[in-house]
Design an enzyme around this catalytic site. Structure first.
Site, PDB file in Angstrom:
ATOM      1  N   ARG A  61      10.908   0.833  11.391  1.00 19.81           N
ATOM      2  CA  ARG A  61       9.809   1.552  10.603  1.00 19.81           C
ATOM      3  C   ARG A  61      10.363   2.023   9.232  1.00 19.81           C
ATOM      4  O   ARG A  61       9.588   1.796   8.068  1.00 19.81           O
ATOM      5  CB  ARG A  61       9.423   2.837  11.352  1.00 19.81           C
ATOM      6  CG  ARG A  61       8.357   3.746  10.554  1.00 19.81           C
ATOM      7  CD  ARG A  61       7.497   4.785  11.288  1.00 19.81           C
ATOM      8  NE  ARG A  61       8.305   5.173  12.492  1.00 19.81           N
ATOM      9  CZ  ARG A  61       9.016   6.047  12.472  1.00 19.81           C
ATOM     10  NH1 ARG A  61       9.763   6.581  11.142  1.00 19.81           N
ATOM     11  NH2 ARG A  61       9.747   6.629  13.542  1.00 19.81           N
ATOM     12  N   TYR A 113     -15.449  -1.427  -1.459  1.00 18.65           N
ATOM     13  CA  TYR A 113     -15.371  -1.899  -0.128  1.00 18.65           C
ATOM     14  C   TYR A 113     -15.768  -0.923   0.811  1.00 18.65           C
ATOM     15  O   TYR A 113     -15.479   0.013   0.836  1.00 18.65           O
ATOM     16  CB  TYR A 113     -13.788  -2.084  -0.026  1.00 18.65           C
ATOM     17  CG  TYR A 113     -13.605  -2.560   1.502  1.00 18.65           C
ATOM     18  CD1 TYR A 113     -14.005  -4.007   1.678  1.00 18.65           C
ATOM     19  CD2 TYR A 113     -12.820  -1.918   2.513  1.00 18.65           C
ATOM     20  CE1 TYR A 113     -13.629  -4.624   3.157  1.00 18.65           C
ATOM     21  CE2 TYR A 113     -12.523  -2.343   3.695  1.00 18.65           C
ATOM     22  CZ  TYR A 113     -13.007  -3.634   3.892  1.00 18.65           C
ATOM     23  OH  TYR A 113     -12.633  -4.154   5.185  1.00 18.65           O
ATOM     24  N   ASP A 185      -7.938  -0.750  -6.871  1.00 16.32           N
ATOM     25  CA  ASP A 185      -7.717  -1.758  -5.859  1.00 16.32           C
ATOM     26  C   ASP A 185      -7.884  -3.223  -6.533  1.00 16.32           C
ATOM     27  O   ASP A 185      -8.880  -3.581  -6.693  1.00 16.32           O
ATOM     28  CB  ASP A 185      -8.940  -1.514  -4.938  1.00 16.32           C
ATOM     29  CG  ASP A 185      -8.979  -2.437  -3.576  1.00 16.32           C
ATOM     30  OD1 ASP A 185      -8.445  -3.478  -3.546  1.00 16.32           O
ATOM     31  OD2 ASP A 185      -9.372  -1.967  -2.468  1.00 16.32           O
ATOM     32  N   LYS A 210      -6.299 -10.802   2.296  1.00 12.50           N
ATOM     33  CA  LYS A 210      -7.280 -11.730   1.350  1.00 12.50           C
ATOM     34  C   LYS A 210      -6.600 -12.626   0.768  1.00 12.50           C
ATOM     35  O   LYS A 210      -5.925 -13.536   1.137  1.00 12.50           O
ATOM     36  CB  LYS A 210      -8.273 -10.743   0.602  1.00 12.50           C
ATOM     37  CG  LYS A 210      -8.615  -9.429   1.373  1.00 12.50           C
ATOM     38  CD  LYS A 210      -9.643  -9.803   2.452  1.00 12.50           C
ATOM     39  CE  LYS A 210      -9.930  -8.602   3.247  1.00 12.50           C
ATOM     40  NZ  LYS A 210     -10.396  -7.086   2.718  1.00 12.50           N
TER      41      LYS A 210
END
Ligand SMILES: *Cc1c(COP(=O)(O)O)cnc(C)c1O
Length: 394
Positions: A61, A113, A185, A210
């Site tokens: 992690r 979005y 973004d 994407k």
């Protein structure tokens, strides 16, 4: 904008172009075997020869070599600083919101979005953050929405799904005048077409699901900043909240990023042709593409973007039913959410990606029920145009 040269090749004074950065950034031959591609370090923990003495890796992690290679690549593509990878784009956005304090106010675009809007309204309002959604293409509207407690300005450009273009440099200045952070973004543009950090933006976020991944086979996200204190705090949140991507996902995203430059040129070529073709179609009322000279954001896009991207949206003459019918008739364009993969997709925002935004809020933001959004892939443009032609035939 010309080809950017930013990432310095450690062995020489020459800066790498973004194409070379795509292929090489973050990946060094693996020291034990010489493997050219960073391996998938599928491990949760690392042996310590003596308690608390290790090689920089304690627990996955906190650190993982495959993830670090991806993070270095993403940072280099955005022009330096530090990349912090997350399990999804939403997890990256969530981490940025956790930089704030209860009582803070956020000014965000009104053409966002859908998932970002949902996270802000349905999750973070419950924790005492306040949001104003405004048209970020209108600097006066943004200025008017700023309050003394405004701590963050959230910008998406080109926006989703209307491809509106906001002036990143001017918005970054405006945020900083009021002591707020400016966040962009950059999922739609990718660092190949637009580099917000160069324009004064503090943090860039991506859904690497994407274009960066590019093959519709992995979900991921990242935040990138050049400000060491913000990087330290985001790194702390990445480890504390734990929304980290697994090593296989990092490997796939890194592999995708290596061809981003060639894919983006083709996405842009195809989208430019399709946008022009749609403009001439009798069933199409309006085409939204920043590369069209009559697009309201064309001048700003020409200044801050190298090309205009692979996303095109258009309003069909007719109602929601008619628009949904078109999605059932395309054969190459698959009807699906998401974007940025090598294959072309079509979707109906009002019933799919943006259904979580209330209908009256959508309409106020200019998102009509007849709107269709295309993620133009890298297939042959003539085949794509033929497919749209038969789907739009009366
Ligand atoms: C997809 C997307 C997101 C969310 O990313 P996920 O990887 O799906 O969590 C955020 N912003 C934009 C612009 C997107 O297209």
């Amino acid at each position: 904008m010309t080809e950017q040269r930013e990432h310095t090749n450690p062995g020489s004074q020459r800066r790498w172009s973004s194409a070379t950065t795509c292929v090489h950034a973050g990946t060094e031959p693996e020291p034990i075997t010489g493997a050219v591609m960073t391996p998938i370090f599928q491990t949760s923990t690392y042996v310590q020869p003596f308690p608390a003495r290790h090689k920089g890796y304690e627990y996955s992690r906190t650190q993982n070599p495959t993830r670090q290679a991806l993070e270095a690549c993403l940072a280099a593509l955005e022009g330096g600083g530090e990349g912090i990878a997350f399990a999804s784009g939403m997890a990256a956005i969530d981490a940025v919101l956790r930089l704030l304090e209860t009582g803070n106010h956020v000014v965000a675009g009104n053409d966002l979005y859908g998932g970002t809007y949902r996270l802000f309204k349905r999750v973070y309002e419950r924790f005492g953050l306040a949001f104003s959604f405004v048209d970020t293409t209108d600097l006066d509207a943004v200025r008017a929405a700023i309050r003394p407690e405004t701590a963050l300005l959230w910008i998406e450009t080109p926006s989703n799904p209307l491809l509106r273009v906001s002036d990143l440099a001017a918005l970054a200045r405006l945020a900083h005048e009021h002591g707020a952070l400016a966040v962009a973004d950059n999922t739609f543009a990718t660092p190949l077409l637009q580099r917000p950090l160069d324009l004064g933006i503090d943090i860039v976020v991506h859904s690497t699901t994407k274009y960066l991944g590019g093959h519709s086979d992995v979900v991921g996200g990242s935040a990138i900043t050049r400000e060491p204190e913000l990087a330290r705090r985001l790194r702390f949140l990445q480890n504390s909240a734990g929304a980290v991507p697994g090593p296989l996902d990092c490997f796939l995203t890194l592999r995708g990023a290596k061809t981003l430059h060639v894919r983006m040129e083709r996405h842009c070529d195809n989208a430019e042709r399709i946008a022009r073709w749609l403009c001439e179609h009798p069933r199409v009322a309006r085409v939204h593409y920043p590369g069209l000279p009559d697009h309201p954001g064309h001048a700003i896009a020409s200044r801050q973007m190298r090309r205009f991207g692979g996303m095109v949206s258009f309003e069909l003459r007719g109602n929601a039913e008619d628009a949904m019918q078109v999605c059932t008739r395309t054969r190459l364009f698959a009807c699906a959410e998401s974007l940025g993969g090598v294959e072309s997709l079509i979707e109906h925002p009002a019933s799919m990606t943006h259904a979580s935004i209330p209908a009256e809020v959508r309409r106020l933001a200019g998102l009509e029920d007849g709107l269709l959004r295309l993620s133009v892939g890298i297939e042959d443009a003539d085949d794509l145009i033929e497919d749209l032609g038969q789907a739009l035939a009366p």
